[in-house]
Scaffold this motif. Structure first.
Motif, PDB file in Angstrom:
ATOM      1  N   PRO A 142       0.807  -1.221   0.000  1.00 13.79           N
ATOM      2  CA  PRO A 142       0.000   0.000   0.000  1.00 13.79           C
ATOM      3  C   PRO A 142       0.842   1.274   0.000  1.00 13.79           C
ATOM      4  O   PRO A 142       0.536   2.215  -0.744  1.00 13.79           O
ATOM      5  N   LEU A 143       1.922   1.256   0.791  1.00 13.07           N
ATOM      6  CA  LEU A 143       2.798   2.435   0.812  1.00 13.07           C
ATOM      7  C   LEU A 143       3.366   2.714  -0.571  1.00 13.07           C
ATOM      8  O   LEU A 143       3.321   3.846  -1.063  1.00 13.07           O
ATOM      9  N   ALA A 144       3.880   1.651  -1.200  1.00  7.63           N
ATOM     10  CA  ALA A 144       4.519   1.835  -2.503  1.00  7.63           C
ATOM     11  C   ALA A 144       3.498   2.241  -3.550  1.00  7.63           C
ATOM     12  O   ALA A 144       3.750   3.120  -4.373  1.00  7.63           O
ATOM     13  N   GLY A 203       0.638   3.817  -3.088  1.00 11.87           N
ATOM     14  CA  GLY A 203       0.242   5.201  -2.863  1.00 11.87           C
ATOM     15  C   GLY A 203       1.314   6.162  -3.331  1.00 11.87           C
ATOM     16  O   GLY A 203       1.024   7.152  -4.017  1.00 11.87           O
ATOM     17  N   THR A 204       2.568   5.862  -3.004  1.00 15.04           N
ATOM     18  CA  THR A 204       3.647   6.770  -3.394  1.00 15.04           C
ATOM     19  C   THR A 204       3.800   6.805  -4.910  1.00 15.04           C
ATOM     20  O   THR A 204       3.981   7.873  -5.499  1.00 15.04           O
ATOM     21  N   CYS A 221       8.007   0.552  -5.324  1.00 14.04           N
ATOM     22  CA  CYS A 221       7.485   1.833  -5.781  1.00 14.04           C
ATOM     23  C   CYS A 221       8.093   2.223  -7.122  1.00 14.04           C
ATOM     24  O   CYS A 221       7.381   2.699  -8.005  1.00 14.04           O
ATOM     25  N   LEU A 262       1.501   6.194  -7.183  1.00 16.78           N
ATOM     26  CA  LEU A 262       0.381   6.949  -7.760  1.00 16.78           C
ATOM     27  C   LEU A 262       0.555   8.438  -7.498  1.00 16.78           C
ATOM     28  O   LEU A 262       0.296   9.271  -8.368  1.00 16.78           O
ATOM     29  N   TYR A 263       1.018   8.775  -6.289  1.00 15.17           N
ATOM     30  CA  TYR A 263       1.196  10.189  -5.969  1.00 15.17           C
ATOM     31  C   TYR A 263       2.216  10.811  -6.911  1.00 15.17           C
ATOM     32  O   TYR A 263       1.986  11.872  -7.486  1.00 15.17           O
ATOM     33  N   PHE A 319      -0.409  12.714  -9.014  1.00 10.12           N
ATOM     34  CA  PHE A 319      -0.851  13.858  -8.221  1.00 10.12           C
ATOM     35  C   PHE A 319       0.208  14.931  -8.049  1.00 10.12           C
ATOM     36  O   PHE A 319      -0.117  16.105  -7.953  1.00 10.12           O
TER      37      PHE A 319
END
Lengths: 313, 432
Positions: A78-80, A82-83, A180, A85-86, A90
């Motif tokens: 999840p951390l990877a 999210g990072t 990531c 995708l960010y 984003f």
């Protein structure tokens, strides 16, 4: 004529490297053979590690290794994701290059530094979370902790230290950057035409990500996760610093004491007799085979998926 | 967000643009009509308002702030009054979960379902990214901060631990032995790895065939070799098998076994990126194979190759486990890598923090901080050298190329009249 010499040199270099690599693999197998032929199938089923008494097996250490790696993956993915995708969707474009460098740098930080941080800082803070989980979810066998009494206010936290859970969380920080960077790579290759198509149909940004970016990057996500898993399986020093070794199968991930193949090698190589060395070699070989299978599966998934292939638009 | 087209201000068609009523109506000729400028130049139109193009709206900010305040307050009530929870980490987790829920609720008052999901996903993704980047920054800063006791002492860099017993203060003893050991080990490993790695990477690309495919597969497999197994291999062959002592050389060999596949793989990728057209152009000029590699392929990929080597070095420098098995441990300065134990930076950090003495732990953190700074420097150098793709030049390199080609042009210009005067037939040359 110089061309032929040149090609000969190249071929020689390639052969030399190949020879070194095969030597490592072959030597491991050869030395492991002695222990494997002595222990036969009990090598996979025995939990204790007493090579001089003839009782040794990798059941406990292998289970410990896999559990630590799984905990690491559960936190790292999840951390990877999210990072990744960010960074790819984003973050402001000016920041993007810097963030990519930062994540790559995180992959290059030595494992002993993570180990120090985990041992002196992180463990003290995460113990309360471990206690909370075991108090409220202790009825799930995985989270059960022997010897912990939630009603005793004076109970020490030592049953929660040096556990699979904590080691896995430290390792998750080490493998998250690797996962990531693979994910970010495939996300950034998602075709612009399809992205704009999703926006033109009225999608919000998240709708676009769900219908275009994530399906496109699926192969990369799975492959990156498996690469991280391979790395987590072989991690030594940080795990060795955190855990307190026990040689029984420890399915309670919150409880003090676990073991892994690499920390077993680091712990026992010095005092090993001839057979003990051979047994350690066999354990190392098993670990190597496991990471090898995981890595090859990962690279074949990445290569076969649509990720990286250009689309028509 | 809706954007409406800018409306032209009413009542300003411009004088004399409409057809006069006496003339019979003609089909209108399409033409661009500019509003005539008024004499005097005063702003007759109502002043246009600058449109706000920002995607951030006031309600978003209100929802964000409101959810934040509400979640903090609720968590405080829960932790302080209602439930038997405590701990800073738990507080943060609960507050965050509440924040996401409340934010979704607030947004759902004036948006539809997909928009709510979009907002919540944006919040979750951004906070996950933030957590990971914060964690990295924190690990780095924590190590440097904990090293603050040991780092300012100058003797930390100029002495070994030979004279520093457990009770000696930080003003005695240092990690010179570990710094020297790291330099020796990584130096030996690089002198072994760079030639072998580059030759192998060139081989994989320039001599295609079944054999090089096989070598590539094996190299890829070896990148999966756990570093401790590399150490175990050298321990079993070099130390137990051949009977050498534990030494810096053994550690360097173990690091090489681990680093070689990494360097080959990275260099292979970089060389594969060299454009085929450059190679073909070189062959078309009749160049031999090795001259093409030496003068075209390697210079084009130079920055990428440097990056590959530096990143491999960063991995090798920080690796503890192969060194743990092969280098032995010593507190004394040893400048001879061929005999006697030789400690390296990560190993020294690892061994120092195992001690219960606070001064040793402080020195361990100092060692880790030095190692971290070393890796950071290597990484930054790699970025500066290799931030560009193959064939991209820095400004200075470009300038040099332009100057060189100008010199060539001058040379040609000087020579051409001389050739014409001599009036020889052009020498024919058979192609090789």
């Amino acid at each position: 004529m110089p061309d032929r010499v040149f090609r000969g040199i190249l071929r020689g270099g390639g052969t030399l490297v190949l020879a070194i690599m095969l030597l490592v693999g072959g030597f491991l197998t050869y030395r492991a053979w002695q222990a494997l032929s002595a222990a036969r199938w009990s090598f996979v089923t025995t939990e204790t590690w007493e090579p001089d008494g003839g009782h040794f097996g990798i059941a406990a250490v292998l289970v410990g290794t896999v559990l630590i790696a799984l905990v690491a993956i559960v936190f790292a993915v999840p951390l990877a994701l999210g990072t990744a995708l960010y960074i790819s969707e984003f973050a402001p474009p000016r920041l993007r290059r810097t963030l990519i460098s930062v994540v790559d740098l995180m992959a290059a930080v030595p494992s002993v530094v993570y180990g120090l941080w985990g041992l002196f800082f992180f463990q003290g803070h995460v113990v309360t979370v471990a206690r909370w989980i075991s108090t409220y979810f202790g009825w799930i066998p995985l989270f059960e902790v022997d010897g912990a009494d939630p009603r005793d206010p004076l109970a020490t936290a030592t049953v929660f230290t040096s556990s699979t859970f904590i080691a896995g969380m430290i390792v998750s920080l080490m493998v998250a950057p690797i996962i990531c960077s693979v994910m970010r790579e495939v996300f950034s290759q998602a075709p612009v035409g399809e992205r704009e198509g999703a926006y033109a149909l009225g999608a919000h940004r998240w709708g676009m990500i769900r219908s275009v970016v994530l399906p496109f990057g699926k192969g990369g996500m799975i492959g990156g996760t498996m690469l991280g898993l391979g790395r987590a399986l072989g991690e030594t020093i940080a795990v060795y610093m955190i855990i307190s070794p026990v040689f029984v199968i420890q399915p309670h991930i919150l409880q003090n004491g676990t073991s892994s193949v690499s920390s077993l090698i680091a712990l026992r190589y010095g005092e090993a007799s001839d057979l003990g060395m051979s047994a350690l070699m066999a354990a190392g070989l098993a670990l190597f085979l496991m990471t090898l299978v995981v890595n090859f599966a990962a690279s074949s998934i990445v290569a076969r998926s649509r990720s990286g292939a250009a689309s028509d638009s | 967000m809706t954007v409406t087209a800018a409306q032209s201000p009413p009542g300003d068609p411009g004088p004399g643009t409409g057809p006069s009523p006496a003339v019979p109506p003609k089909p209108p000729v399409p033409a661009t009509r500019l509003p005539a400028r008024r004499p005097g130049g005063g702003p007759a139109r109502p002043a246009q308002q600058r449109r706000n193009l920002s995607t951030l709206r006031a309600t978003d900010v209100y929802a964000m702030v409101g959810a934040g305040a509400a979640s903090l307050a609720l968590t405080w009530v829960m932790f302080d009054r209602l439930l038997p929870f405590n701990g800073a980490l738990g507080f943060l987790l609960v507050a965050y979960a509440l924040f996401v829920g409340l934010y979704a609720l607030l947004v759902s008052f004036d948006e539809d379902g997909p928009a709510v999901r979009d907002r919540v996903a944006a919040v979750v993704v951004q906070s996950l990214g933030l957590v990971m980047l914060t964690a990295l920054a924190f690990v780095v800063v924590y190590t440097l901060y904990e090293g603050r006791d040991a780092l300012p002492h100058l003797n930390f860099y100029t002495q070994s631990m030979a004279d520093a017993g457990p009770v000696e203060p930080l003003s005695v003893g240092g990690i010179l032995h570990a710094i020297v050991g790291t330099l020796w080990q990584i130096g030996i490993a690089l002198t072994l790895c760079i030639p072998a790695g580059l030759v192998c990477a060139v081989f994989l690309n320039e001599v295609p065939g079944a054999f090089s495919r096989f070598v590539r597969t094996i190299v890829e497999a070896m990148t999966a070799l756990p570093s401790i197994v590399a150490g175990l291999f050298i321990y079993a062959t070099f130390i137990l098998g051949l009977g050498f002592d534990r030494s810096g050389l053994a550690a360097a060999l173990a690091i090489s076994v681990m680093m070689l596949p990494i360097i080959i793989r990275a260099a292979d990728v970089v060389i594969r990126l060299v454009p085929g057209t450059l190679r073909e152009a070189s062959y078309a000029l009749g160049t031999s194979r090795w001259r093409t590699v030496w003068h075209v392929v390697l210079p084009t990929a130079r920055s990428g190759l440097t990056t590959a080597v530096i990143l491999g070095t960063a991995r090798g420098v920080g690796e503890t486990s192969p060194v743990l098995l092969t280098a032995g441990f010593t507190a004394e300065l040893n400048t001879d890598p061929f005999k006697d134990p030789m400690v390296s930076l990560p190993l020294a950090a690892f061994e120092l923090v195992k001690s219960p003495e606070p001064t040793y732990v402080a020195r361990g953190f100092g060692t880790a901080a030095v190692l971290l700074v070393l890796v950071l420097v290597l990484f930054v150098v790699a970025r500066v050298v290799g931030g560009r793709g193959p064939g991209r030049l820095t400004r200075r390199q470009e300038h040099r190329r332009v100057k060189a080609s100008r010199r060539d042009a001058q040379r040609f210009a000087v020579r051409t009249p001389a050739d014409r005067q001599s009036d020889r037939p052009a020498p024919t040359r058979s192609t090789p």
